[in-house]
Every structure is written in C-alpha cells, then in structure tokens.
Design an enzyme around this catalytic site. Sequence first.
Site, PDB file in Angstrom:
ATOM      1  N   ARG A 280       0.850  -1.183   0.000  1.00 41.07           N
ATOM      2  CA  ARG A 280       0.000   0.000   0.000  1.00 41.07           C
ATOM      3  C   ARG A 280       0.889   1.238   0.000  1.00 41.07           C
ATOM      4  NH1 ARG A 280      -2.310  -3.582   3.818  1.00 41.07           N
ATOM      5  NH2 ARG A 280      -4.375  -4.356   3.181  1.00 41.07           N
TER       6      ARG A 280
ATOM      7  N   LYS B 293      -2.786  -2.456   7.265  1.00 40.08           N
ATOM      8  CA  LYS B 293      -4.207  -2.195   7.456  1.00 40.08           C
ATOM      9  C   LYS B 293      -4.776  -3.178   8.477  1.00 40.08           C
ATOM     10  CE  LYS B 293      -8.427  -1.381   4.812  1.00 40.08           C
ATOM     11  NZ  LYS B 293      -9.036  -1.397   3.463  1.00 40.08           N
TER      12      LYS B 293
ATOM     13  N   HIS C 260      -2.109   2.865  -5.899  1.00 35.50           N
ATOM     14  CA  HIS C 260      -2.716   1.610  -5.446  1.00 35.50           C
ATOM     15  C   HIS C 260      -2.946   0.637  -6.599  1.00 35.50           C
ATOM     16  CE1 HIS C 260      -4.464  -0.465  -2.018  1.00 35.50           C
ATOM     17  NE2 HIS C 260      -5.438  -0.904  -2.804  1.00 35.50           N
TER      18      HIS C 260
ATOM     19  N   ARG D 292      -0.467  -2.116  -6.789  1.00 34.02           N
ATOM     20  CA  ARG D 292      -0.718  -3.238  -5.870  1.00 34.02           C
ATOM     21  C   ARG D 292      -1.681  -4.226  -6.516  1.00 34.02           C
ATOM     22  NH1 ARG D 292      -1.251  -4.861  -0.268  1.00 34.02           N
ATOM     23  NH2 ARG D 292      -3.416  -5.245   0.314  1.00 34.02           N
TER      24      ARG D 292
ATOM     25  N   HIS E 207      -4.536  -9.515   3.312  1.00 40.64           N
ATOM     26  CA  HIS E 207      -5.996  -9.551   3.384  1.00 40.64           C
ATOM     27  C   HIS E 207      -6.437 -10.446   4.541  1.00 40.64           C
ATOM     28  CE1 HIS E 207      -6.547  -8.450  -1.146  1.00 40.64           C
ATOM     29  NE2 HIS E 207      -6.304  -7.404  -0.395  1.00 40.64           N
TER      30      HIS E 207
ATOM     31  N   TYR F 148      -9.372 -10.729  -7.715  1.00 41.53           N
ATOM     32  CA  TYR F 148      -8.362 -10.795  -8.775  1.00 41.53           C
ATOM     33  C   TYR F 148      -8.633 -11.909  -9.775  1.00 41.53           C
ATOM     34  CZ  TYR F 148      -6.127  -7.464  -5.752  1.00 41.53           C
ATOM     35  OH  TYR F 148      -5.882  -6.347  -5.000  1.00 41.53           O
TER      36      TYR F 148
END
Length: 295
Positions: free
Chosen positions: A136, A161, A238, A241, A264, A273
């Site tokens: 990120r 995150k 972003h 990424r 994640h 994805y």
Amino acid sequence: MEKNDKWYKEFTDKLELTGLRPRTVDVYSRAVKQLQDHYSKNPKEITELEVQEYLLYRKNRSKWASPTLKTALCGIRYYYQMMLDADWKLFKIAKFTTENKLPTVLTKEEVDRVLRCARPFNNYVYLVLVYTCGLRLSEALNIEVSDIDRERMVIHIHRGKGAKDRLVPLPKSTLKLLRRYWSTHRHSKFIFPRTHTNKHGAPVNALAEDTVNKGCAQNAMRNAVKKANITKKGVSVHTLRHCYATHLLESGVNLRYIQIYLGHSTILSTLVYLHLTAAGNSDAYDIIDNLMDRF
C-alpha cells in the site's frame, strides 16, 4: 482550539483508545466537525432529525459519493453512540451501499512503461517497490532500514491495514535498487526520508525526521502515467498493488499465498483478482469439453 470544540479532543481521545488507525481517527472526527460546521452549533445540541437532514443534504445536494457518505455516517454514529449514548433509529436504518467496481489493472508492459517514466530516481525506486512487493502507498513510504531482512529476502511490514504485521517476499533486483537509493542519503532509519534543505539551500535527507509526503508519491505516479500515455481510468499508486496481485495470479502463484502477501484478512478480498485475469480460462474450457464429452 476554540472552547466550543472541546468535544473534538474528547472524541479523538476516545477514538484512539478503540485502537482505530490514526487515519481513521482523523476521518471520523472530521466527519463530525463538518456536521458541526453545517449547523454552526455544538454536536451535542444537534438532533436525530437534523443528522438525518444533513445526510440527505450531502447525498442529494452535495452529491457525495457512497463511500464518502458511508464514512461520514460511521464517524457521526461513533460520536453519538460512544460519546452521548444515543440510541437513534437512524443509525439502524441508514445505509449507503458502495458499488462493487473492479479495480483498474495494467498489463506488465504498461507497468513497465509507467515505471520507466517515473522521475526523479527516488520516485522510480518507490513505485518499483510498491509494484514488486504489492504494498500500500503508506506501507512503502514508511519502510525502515531495519524492516529489510536480507538473509531471508523479505520485508517486515509493521502495522499494515487492521494493525496487522506481515512478511512480504523481496525480489533480489528490488533489494539492489533499494540499496542503491539508500546509499544516496544513508539515513539511519528511513528508506524514503523527506528531503530538507540546509542553510545553503542544498537538499539534506540524512537528518530528516519523517518520510516523504503522500502527495509527492501520488503526484509522481500521476506524472508517470501521463508521460507513459496510459489512458485507462482510475490509475493510481494503489493500482500497482492490484497489478502485483493480478500478475502473480497469472503466473501461477497460489491465491492463498497472494492473500498472505497482500495482508488480506479473508480470502474473499483476494478473490476479486480472479475477475481481473483470463489466465486459466482456456484450460478450463478444454477440461470442461473433455469432462462432458461422454454425453
């Protein structure tokens, strides 16, 4: 801070105690401040009906996007429930759903074009790091020298995150690039220290106490995209990424590992994805044909 803004500090203090990230604390407290400014009175005096009218005003008159409305609602809800113990029906029924749009993804060739256009050298190194490690924006900017494990060839991401740490594979070429850039400033802590100037006006990185501003990184990406003549919409830092994850998936990396590298919490976030690549489709068609051929 004005006397009537005492609530602001009390609110931010409580938010910090909940363990929210500094960025989230700032966004939520600002949401309540905007509500206060709209009515020009202390939030404690604002009624449930007024909050409802305010949200409708932002939706229909200000034309705020759903994500912005959702953030405003979250901040306002936090304030009235946590600070005033308000049990309003509004907070049970108000919802601002966001569209599930697929993120923009560049091809490998397009990524190469963008990175070749990144200037100056520090911006090039930063954007290469974001892409080759799937980081990120703020994660890459805040990388410290001690985060790089040259023996295991990984980068230790601290407080990503959700305040989660993770280890990310570090390509050899990226390590060489980082060492080359670090040798230009030799800061004892940061890989990307903010540039300061001495009394003679010369740039000095080694004495910086903070990292490069986010805006500088975002501008570097915008300029590189423009120079590379990329016309796809919504391309940002972003996006690199998203490209990292998509290109790994296309190259055969297991989705579970991609989830770990990206940090994640659930595989559901990573499944997006699968929609961004056609890899595997042709094999799937052949398998289906062979499997169903008996009919």
